[in-house]
Design a protein around this motif. Structure first.
Motif, mmCIF file in Angstrom:
data_model
loop_
_atom_site.group_PDB
_atom_site.id
_atom_site.type_symbol
_atom_site.label_atom_id
_atom_site.label_comp_id
_atom_site.label_asym_id
_atom_site.label_seq_id
_atom_site.Cartn_x
_atom_site.Cartn_y
_atom_site.Cartn_z
ATOM 1 N N LEU A 1 3.327 -0.085 -5.083
ATOM 2 C CA LEU A 1 2.252 0.068 -6.170
ATOM 3 C C LEU A 1 2.834 0.972 -7.286
ATOM 4 C CD1 LEU A 1 -1.001 0.815 -4.011
ATOM 5 C CD2 LEU A 1 0.035 -1.403 -4.655
ATOM 6 N N SER B 1 -1.022 -2.997 2.071
ATOM 7 C CA SER B 1 -1.019 -4.261 1.467
ATOM 8 C C SER B 1 0.030 -5.312 2.016
ATOM 9 C CB SER B 1 -1.028 -4.410 0.156
ATOM 10 O OG SER B 1 -2.149 -3.427 -0.342
ATOM 11 N N GLU C 1 -12.167 -11.935 -7.387
ATOM 12 C CA GLU C 1 -11.472 -10.903 -6.905
ATOM 13 C C GLU C 1 -12.485 -9.662 -7.037
ATOM 14 O OE1 GLU C 1 -7.549 -10.258 -7.430
ATOM 15 O OE2 GLU C 1 -7.131 -11.997 -8.436
ATOM 16 N N ALA D 1 3.088 -4.316 -6.947
ATOM 17 C CA ALA D 1 1.785 -4.434 -7.555
ATOM 18 C C ALA D 1 1.204 -3.429 -8.543
ATOM 19 C CB ALA D 1 0.429 -4.375 -6.544
ATOM 20 N N THR E 1 5.255 -3.325 0.188
ATOM 21 C CA THR E 1 4.636 -3.254 -1.249
ATOM 22 C C THR E 1 4.695 -2.151 -1.605
ATOM 23 O OG1 THR E 1 3.239 -4.773 -0.047
ATOM 24 C CG2 THR E 1 2.162 -3.374 -1.950
ATOM 25 N N TRP F 1 3.060 1.253 -0.213
ATOM 26 C CA TRP F 1 1.517 0.994 0.315
ATOM 27 C C TRP F 1 1.518 0.107 1.350
ATOM 28 C CZ3 TRP F 1 -2.507 4.066 -0.321
ATOM 29 C CH2 TRP F 1 -3.698 3.490 0.121
ATOM 30 N N GLY G 1 -11.060 -5.990 1.210
ATOM 31 C CA GLY G 1 -10.674 -4.708 1.654
ATOM 32 C C GLY G 1 -11.846 -3.621 1.881
ATOM 33 N N PHE H 1 -0.796 -8.166 -8.251
ATOM 34 C CA PHE H 1 0.647 -8.363 -7.934
ATOM 35 C C PHE H 1 1.423 -8.706 -9.189
ATOM 36 C CE2 PHE H 1 -0.505 -7.882 -3.481
ATOM 37 C CZ PHE H 1 0.236 -7.025 -2.788
ATOM 38 N N SER I 1 -3.990 8.101 -1.779
ATOM 39 C CA SER I 1 -3.766 6.890 -2.407
ATOM 40 C C SER I 1 -3.767 6.935 -3.824
ATOM 41 C CB SER I 1 -4.999 5.562 -2.373
ATOM 42 O OG SER I 1 -6.110 6.204 -3.213
ATOM 43 N N HIS J 1 -13.877 -4.370 -5.202
ATOM 44 C CA HIS J 1 -13.131 -5.649 -4.955
ATOM 45 C C HIS J 1 -14.031 -6.433 -3.917
ATOM 46 C CE1 HIS J 1 -9.305 -4.578 -6.876
ATOM 47 N NE2 HIS J 1 -9.831 -3.316 -6.758
#
Length: 281
Positions: free
Chosen positions: A225, A219, A245, A146, A223, A216, A171, A182, A266, A168
Motif C-alpha cells: 500500500l 489484501s 465499491e 495499491a 500487496t 498489507w 471488507g 490497485f 494500518s 467500502h
C-alpha cells in the motif's frame, strides 16, 4: 553472518546457505493463518516438531526467520491466528514478517508448476523465485501495489479542515476509511490516485503528496500500500459515490472524526492521523 543478518528490523531474504538453526524464528502457515506460541509471539525452530519443510524469509533483528506450510489440524503448540490479529498485537517489524510468511507460502503453493510447459518449478538459490528446468521460465513472487488517498479541503466559515472518509462495500464495511485502489499496469502511483478518486467519489484533486507505504497481508500475497495526501480541486464539490465499491462518502472536520476508524496498525489510520495533526485549527 551476512551483512543483512546484522541489520535491525525485518530484512527480507532467501538465504539457504545453511539449514534452520534451533534458535531461528519459525512461522508455520496454514491457509491464511499463522501459528504463534503460547505467549502470542513467534516460535523458535527447536520448539516445533521435525519434518516441516522450512523456507527462508529473511532476518528479524539479525535472527533468521523461516516459514513452512502446515495443516491447521496438525498437533502443534500454540494457536492459529489471522494476520490482522498478529498485526494488532505485535510490533510492526513482526507484523511485516508475518505478512511475508503468508505471501511466500501462498505463492509457493500456487506456483508449483510452469505455466508454459507444465514442468515442476525449482527454487532459484538466493532469490524468492522459481525456475522451470524445462523451458527456463522464471517466476518471481508477484507484487501488487495499491494507493490510498487522504483527501482534504479547507474548513468552511473559518472552521477546521475536513477530510473525506468513505465506507467500502466489502471488507470491514462499518469502518470509515480512505479512497483506495490497485495500480494498473503502465500507470504511475500518482495517476492511479487521480483515477481512483475520480472513479469512486467523482472528485478531482491536486498533485498527490506521498507519505508512506506498508506491506498489507489482508489484501492478498505480495500487496503493498502506498499512501498519499491530496487537496480537492474544488472545495465546494461533494462526493458522488460510485455505488459499486463504496456505500457512503462524507466530509468530516478533522477535530470531529467518527469513532469507526481503521485500526492503529494500518496505513489508512496513519494517513488520517497525519492530516488531522497537520491541519490548522
Amino acid at each position: 553472518m551476512t551483512a543483512a543478518a546484522g541489520r535491525a528490523g525485518f530484512v527480507p531474504g532467501a538465504d539457504r546457505s545453511r539449514p534452520p538453526a534451533p534458535g531461528d524464528l519459525a512461522l508455520p502457515v496454514a491457509g491464511r493463518k499463522l501459528l504463534t506460541g503460547p505467549d502470542g509471539r513467534f516460535h523458535r525452530i527447536d520448539a516445533l516438531p521435525a519434518g516441516l519443510d522450512w523456507v527462508p524469509l529473511g532476518t528479524l533483528d539479525g535472527t533468521p526467520a523461516w516459514a513452512a506450510e502446515a495443516a491447521e489440524a496438525e498437533t502443534l503448540p500454540g494457536r492459529w491466528r489471522g494476520w490482522r490479529g498478529v498485526a494488532a498485537e505485535l510490533p510492526e517489524p513482526m507484523a511485516t514478517l508475518a505478512g511475508r510468511a503468508l505471501a511466500v507460502v501462498t505463492w509457493r503453493r500456487t506456483h508449483r508448476w510452469c505455466g508454459a510447459c507444465r514442468t515442476e518449478l525449482a527454487d532459484v538459490p538466493g532469490e524468492t523465485a522459481r525456475r522451470c528446468p524445462g523451458c527456463d521460465l522464471t517466476v518471481f513472487l508477484p507484487l501488487s501495489v495499491a494507493v490510498l488517498v487522504a483527501i482534504t479541503r479547507p474548513g468552511r466559515a473559518g472552521g477546521p479542515d475536513e477530510v473525506l472518509l468513505v465506507r467500502h462495500a466489502y471488507g470491514p464495511t462499518q469502518l470509515w476509511a480512505l479512497v483506495a485502489g490497485f495500480v494498473e499496469a503502465g500507470e504511475s502511483l500518482e495517476a492511479a490516485a487521480h483515477r481512483e478518486v475520480a472513479e469512486e467519489v467523482g472528485l478531482t484533486i491536486g498533485r498527490p503528496t506521498y507519505v508512506d507505504s506498508q506491506p498489507w497481508a489482508m489484501s492478498g500475497p505480495g500487496t503493498l500500500l502506498a499512501g498519499f495526501t491530496a487537496t480537492v480541486s474544488d472545495p465546494a464539490a461533494e462526493p458522488v459515490v460510485d455505488a459499486r465499491e463504496l456505500t457512503d462518502a462524507r466530509w468530516f472536520p478533522v477535530d470531529a472524526l467518527p469513532a469507526e476508524l481503521p485500526p492503529a496498525y494500518s496505513i489508512s489510520r496513519w494517513l488520517i492521523d497525519t492530516v488531522a495533526a497537520s491541519a490548522p485549527r
